[in-house]
Design a protein around this motif. Structure first.
Motif, mmCIF file in Angstrom:
data_model
loop_
_atom_site.group_PDB
_atom_site.id
_atom_site.type_symbol
_atom_site.label_atom_id
_atom_site.label_comp_id
_atom_site.label_asym_id
_atom_site.label_seq_id
_atom_site.Cartn_x
_atom_site.Cartn_y
_atom_site.Cartn_z
ATOM 1 N N ASN A 108 -17.966 0.283 10.626
ATOM 2 C CA ASN A 108 -17.342 0.153 9.312
ATOM 3 C C ASN A 108 -16.356 1.289 9.079
ATOM 4 O O ASN A 108 -15.472 1.204 8.237
ATOM 5 C CB ASN A 108 -18.411 0.148 8.217
ATOM 6 C CG ASN A 108 -17.861 -0.299 6.883
ATOM 7 O OD1 ASN A 108 -17.070 -1.237 6.831
ATOM 8 N ND2 ASN A 108 -18.247 0.366 5.823
ATOM 9 N N ALA A 109 -16.523 2.393 9.807
ATOM 10 C CA ALA A 109 -15.629 3.538 9.637
ATOM 11 C C ALA A 109 -14.251 3.209 10.205
ATOM 12 O O ALA A 109 -14.097 2.276 10.990
ATOM 13 C CB ALA A 109 -16.221 4.743 10.361
ATOM 14 N N LYS A 110 -13.277 3.965 9.756
ATOM 15 C CA LYS A 110 -11.933 3.757 10.273
ATOM 16 C C LYS A 110 -11.827 4.414 11.641
ATOM 17 O O LYS A 110 -11.714 5.628 11.745
ATOM 18 C CB LYS A 110 -10.908 4.409 9.332
ATOM 19 C CG LYS A 110 -10.762 3.687 8.023
ATOM 20 C CD LYS A 110 -9.773 4.418 7.134
ATOM 21 C CE LYS A 110 -9.798 3.859 5.736
ATOM 22 N NZ LYS A 110 -9.284 4.795 4.746
ATOM 23 N N LEU A 111 -11.930 3.631 12.694
ATOM 24 C CA LEU A 111 -11.750 4.243 14.007
ATOM 25 C C LEU A 111 -10.982 3.291 14.911
ATOM 26 O O LEU A 111 -10.946 2.083 14.693
ATOM 27 C CB LEU A 111 -13.087 4.661 14.627
ATOM 28 C CG LEU A 111 -14.243 3.671 14.693
ATOM 29 C CD1 LEU A 111 -14.156 2.815 15.932
ATOM 30 C CD2 LEU A 111 -15.542 4.457 14.708
ATOM 31 N N VAL A 112 -10.383 3.856 15.916
ATOM 32 C CA VAL A 112 -9.572 3.068 16.842
ATOM 33 C C VAL A 112 -10.486 2.125 17.627
ATOM 34 O O VAL A 112 -11.585 2.509 18.022
ATOM 35 C CB VAL A 112 -8.811 4.006 17.799
ATOM 36 C CG1 VAL A 112 -7.831 3.205 18.661
ATOM 37 C CG2 VAL A 112 -8.081 5.077 17.008
ATOM 38 N N ARG A 166 -11.982 -0.593 16.574
ATOM 39 C CA ARG A 166 -13.168 -0.949 15.822
ATOM 40 C C ARG A 166 -13.512 -2.426 15.986
ATOM 41 O O ARG A 166 -14.683 -2.780 16.089
ATOM 42 C CB ARG A 166 -12.901 -0.545 14.370
ATOM 43 C CG ARG A 166 -13.410 -1.387 13.299
ATOM 44 C CD ARG A 166 -13.134 -0.728 11.990
ATOM 45 N NE ARG A 166 -11.987 -1.338 11.332
ATOM 46 C CZ ARG A 166 -11.781 -1.283 10.027
ATOM 47 N NH1 ARG A 166 -12.577 -0.579 9.278
ATOM 48 N NH2 ARG A 166 -10.756 -1.864 9.495
ATOM 49 N N SER A 167 -12.503 -3.314 16.075
ATOM 50 C CA SER A 167 -12.843 -4.732 16.241
ATOM 51 C C SER A 167 -13.431 -4.976 17.628
ATOM 52 O O SER A 167 -14.284 -5.837 17.800
ATOM 53 C CB SER A 167 -11.634 -5.628 15.988
ATOM 54 O OG SER A 167 -10.461 -5.004 16.374
ATOM 55 N N GLN A 213 -19.223 -3.732 3.392
ATOM 56 C CA GLN A 213 -17.856 -3.955 2.930
ATOM 57 C C GLN A 213 -17.810 -4.364 1.465
ATOM 58 O O GLN A 213 -16.744 -4.377 0.862
ATOM 59 C CB GLN A 213 -17.188 -4.987 3.817
ATOM 60 C CG GLN A 213 -17.208 -4.476 5.242
ATOM 61 C CD GLN A 213 -16.177 -5.096 6.139
ATOM 62 O OE1 GLN A 213 -15.820 -6.246 5.985
ATOM 63 N NE2 GLN A 213 -15.688 -4.327 7.087
ATOM 64 N N PRO A 229 -15.022 1.519 -1.960
ATOM 65 C CA PRO A 229 -14.729 2.846 -1.395
ATOM 66 C C PRO A 229 -14.627 3.921 -2.473
ATOM 67 O O PRO A 229 -14.802 5.104 -2.182
ATOM 68 C CB PRO A 229 -13.388 2.643 -0.679
ATOM 69 C CG PRO A 229 -12.827 1.376 -1.220
ATOM 70 C CD PRO A 229 -13.981 0.538 -1.671
ATOM 71 N N TRP A 287 3.311 6.485 4.209
ATOM 72 C CA TRP A 287 2.459 5.484 4.859
ATOM 73 C C TRP A 287 3.338 4.894 5.949
ATOM 74 O O TRP A 287 4.315 4.236 5.644
ATOM 75 C CB TRP A 287 2.033 4.385 3.902
ATOM 76 C CG TRP A 287 1.270 4.849 2.705
ATOM 77 C CD1 TRP A 287 1.698 4.832 1.416
ATOM 78 C CD2 TRP A 287 -0.053 5.380 2.668
ATOM 79 N NE1 TRP A 287 0.727 5.320 0.583
ATOM 80 C CE2 TRP A 287 -0.351 5.667 1.330
ATOM 81 C CE3 TRP A 287 -1.006 5.661 3.652
ATOM 82 C CZ2 TRP A 287 -1.565 6.209 0.934
ATOM 83 C CZ3 TRP A 287 -2.214 6.198 3.256
ATOM 84 C CH2 TRP A 287 -2.486 6.462 1.916
ATOM 85 N N GLU A 333 -6.345 11.873 -0.628
ATOM 86 C CA GLU A 333 -5.349 11.601 0.405
ATOM 87 C C GLU A 333 -4.749 12.948 0.811
ATOM 88 O O GLU A 333 -4.719 13.883 0.021
ATOM 89 C CB GLU A 333 -4.214 10.704 -0.119
ATOM 90 C CG GLU A 333 -4.646 9.433 -0.787
ATOM 91 C CD GLU A 333 -5.152 8.378 0.177
ATOM 92 O OE1 GLU A 333 -5.015 8.578 1.406
ATOM 93 O OE2 GLU A 333 -5.699 7.377 -0.296
#
Lengths: 329, 365
Positions: free
Chosen positions: A132-136, A138-139, A217, A221, B13, B53
């Motif tokens: 669930n974390a933002k990481l490269v 991930r899918s 999800q 956040p 961004w 941010e």
């Protein structure tokens, strides 16, 4: 066809009532009105039952009737050739209590459940939080964790059968690097059940991860941002916010995990057939053996009733005790 | 009390700049409003100040200290989210005390502060409830309570009133302003609602496309908008922006006979607020095309030449669409903007004012 006829007939009757062409028509329409309303209600009922019929037939044939028949069958003896089944009261239950293999199967099953369930849930939760974390990639990770669930159980069992093969299997090959001697993992009374537990955890964790991922999800956040502003560590936030908010999912997963652990049969059939010396005979496998190898159907019915009662009691207990302590959104 | 200063802060961004070279500062204990349409970068600016941010470039100072690289918790700020971000499984008091528990504040101190905040916000009867059992306004108060119990010198608010109905919003507006003054905190408040900005702010930062359009106190923002955008964004109905053209040595409203300036100046836009337009016996000829009655006043839309002019008159105007009327545009109420870059041109107003009255009267009579 009757359904279609009714559906098409009704709207035209409606139009006829709304647009009477003359005064005579109007009077006739009014006298017909109550009849039309009655038949409309009747048609709705028939339509409803017809729509339910296919699934009702399937449920009754393959679930409800067998369950009732099993319950009744557990009070009769097994019919054999010229000798029909006779009512024996609780004799089958008496025999079960005196049967050491039943107790061993139950004991095995409890060990199996108590070790697979917490391991699976913790691992599923851990994997869900990780992907669930933002990481490269991930899918890719999600796909990788979910793959064991997609594979057919028989295929999975055969793959693991190879892994556990003494001498040339993957497990022994890896261990031989560290100088551990070859071992017959599935053939040893002390390790066979543990081997099955590992396979079950490996297979189910990815499946339960999907539920946790979906629940994670749903959590805004903003909550973690609000906690970060207050200086909460990630562990504190997980413990105080994420985990409690995941409790409904945990309950669902827990019930499914328990049912799975009492329902397992495929792996045993392929990998151990209950051996060695009944150390991997779980309840359902024992029922299968009694019913379809020894053809003692009445005793198998008795064991089935006990299994069903056990599962129902656990599911009910969980819903009743845990529900009060769970926050539903 | 703490001063906040941004120096040339940008946030990219990928390659698009959500915040583009923003600089401003606030006085300690003042109420700063970041105002602008959706997507102008005001919320991103707030999140940069909060540390939620990371800036792409520039520095952020709070209370004189460079906090650009500090974690949110180290910046000594509190924040109220648009969604309130209440923890749904915790009671009101647990929600409010969340931060104090994290920081392991002693229990006696916790209950003292909780009592104080609860009485300040009128939450006493609700402390045992869960957020789902509260109305929108009550949830808003809990979110406020969670922000002020930390007793931080800076409080950030991201459109906190946008989920409330109009009446409650007006009430909370006064309440938040009063609370800020009572506690003496420095407030940074994000909104797209100009009336919120005008009524609450000590200073308004109007933003557009990631840049500061104008930073001023509310009355100056209203009286002297720096750009056409600022002029149109503040005020309801918005300021008339009228295209002018040069004709025969004078400047007139495009495609009309209406004189505005005695000297020819090219590429000029005229701004005048609807409430400054006067409907009179004599003056610029106009034709009424629409009348909108609002109760206390009426908004009359007219055509002059090829331009629309909106006038706001008190009460109910006895006019009908298609009617010919005369408008007076008082010279001291005129704003001039450059047609090319939209910037205010004060020097035009300066040369206009003394002579214009005589000039306009002479031409029209």
């Amino acid at each position: 066809m009757g359904v279609e006829g009714d559906l098409f007939h009704e709207p035209s009757g409606e139009v006829g009532r709304l647009l009477p062409r003359s005064a005579g028509d109007a009077v006739a329409a009014a006298s017909r009105r109550s009849n039309v309303v009655m038949s409309a209600r009747w048609a709705t009922n028939v339509n409803g039952w017809l729509l339910l019929l296919p699934s009702a037939v399937l449920l009754v044939t393959f679930t409800h009737y067998p369950a009732v028949a099993t319950f009744i069958g557990s009070f009769f003896s097994t019919p054999k050739g010229a000798r029909p089944a006779v009512f024996v009261g609780l004799d089958n239950y008496q025999a079960m209590i005196e049967d050491p293999i039943f107790w061993q199967a139950l004991h095995n099953n409890i060990i199996y459940a108590v070790s697979t369930i917490p391991l699976t849930i913790v691992l599923a939760l851990f994997m869900a939080v990780a992907v669930n974390a933002k990481l490269v990639g991930r899918s890719f990770m999600r796909l990788a964790f979910f793959t064991p669930t997609v594979l057919p159980m028989i295929a999975v069992a055969n793959i693991w059968l190879f892994f556990y093969s003494p001498g040339y299997g993957l497990v022994d090959q890896v261990f031989s690097v560290f100088g551990v001697p070859a071992h017959n993992w599935l053939g040893d009374e002390h390790t066979a059940l543990a081997c099955l537990i590992v396979v079950a955890v490996w297979k189910d964790a990815g499946f339960f991860m999907i539920f946790y991922l979906a629940a994670l999800q749903q959590i805004s956040p903003n909550l973690s941002e609000a906690a970060a502003l207050e200086g909460a560590s990630r562990w504190y936030f997980f413990r105080r916010v994420t985990f409690p908010l995941l409790m409904p999912t945990t309950l669902f997963v827990l019930i499914n995990a328990i049912i799975n652990s009492f329902r397992l049969i495929d792996h045993i059939v392929v990998m151990t057939r209950g051996g060695p010396n009944n150390t991997t005979a779980l309840l359902l496998y024992y029922i299968y053996e009694v019913g379809f190898k020894f053809w003692d159907t009445a005793f198998a019915a008795t064991l089935t009733v006990v299994l069903l009662v056990l599962l129902a009691a656990m599911a009910l207990g969980q819903f009743i005790f845990l529900d009060r302590r769970i926050h539903y959104q | 009390m703490s001063q906040i200063a941004l120096q040339n802060v940008s946030k990219l961004w990928d390659s698009t700049a959500a915040v583009d070279g923003v600089s401003f500062e606030t006085d300690p204990g003042s109420f700063l409003v970041l105002l602008g349409p959706s997507g102008c970068g005001k919320s991103t600016t707030l999140r940069l100040i909060a540390g939620l941010e990371q800036v792409s470039s520039g520095r952020i100072y709070i209370g004189g200290e460079d906090v650009t690289d500090l974690a949110p918790a180290k910046r000594r700020i509190a924040m109220v989210f648009q969604s309130y971000a209440l923890f749904p499984h915790l009671t009101v008091s647990e929600n409010i005390l969340f931060g104090l528990r994290v920081r392991k504040t002693p229990a006696s101190e916790r209950s003292r502060r909780l009592d104080h905040v609860a009485s300040l916000l009128g939450l006493g009867a609700l402390l045992g409830r869960k957020p789902s059992q509260l109305s929108g306004g009550q949830q808003q108060r809990v979110a406020l309570g969670r922000a002020i119990i930390a007793e931080t010198p800076v409080c950030l608010m991201d459109e906190p009133l946008s989920n409330l109905d109009a009446q409650l919003r007006a009430e909370m507006r006064r309440e938040i302003r009063a609370l800020q003054q009572k506690l003496g905190v420095t407030m940074v408040y994000v909104t797209h609602d100009q009336s919120e900005a005008m009524s609450m702010a000590d200073k308004v930062i109007l933003m557009r496309e990631g840049k500061v359009e104008q930073a001023a106190v509310p009355d100056r923002l209203y009286a002297q908008p720096a750009t056409v955008f600022a002029a149109r964004f503040i005020g309801t109905p918005p300021m008339n922006i009228i295209t002018l053209e040069v004709a025969g040595g004078t400047t007139i409203i495009a495609n009309s006979e209406a004189p505005i300036l005695p000297t020819p100046i090219d590429a000029l836009l005229l701004g005048i607020r609807p409430e400054d337009v006067i409907i009179a016996e004599k003056g610029i000829s106009a034709r009424v095309i629409n009348i909108e009655y609002l109760g206390a006043d009426t908004v009359v839309t007219c055509v002059v030449g090829s331009q629309f002019v909106t006038a706001r008159v008190a009460g109910k105007a006895a006019l009908t669409p298609g009617e010919s009327i005369h408008l007076v545009l008082p010279p001291e109420k005129l704003h001039f903007f450059d047609a090319a870059n939209g910037r205010r041109r004060d020097e035009v107003s300066a040369i206009a004012t003394p002579d214009t009255t005589n000039f306009v009267q002479k031409v029209l009579v």
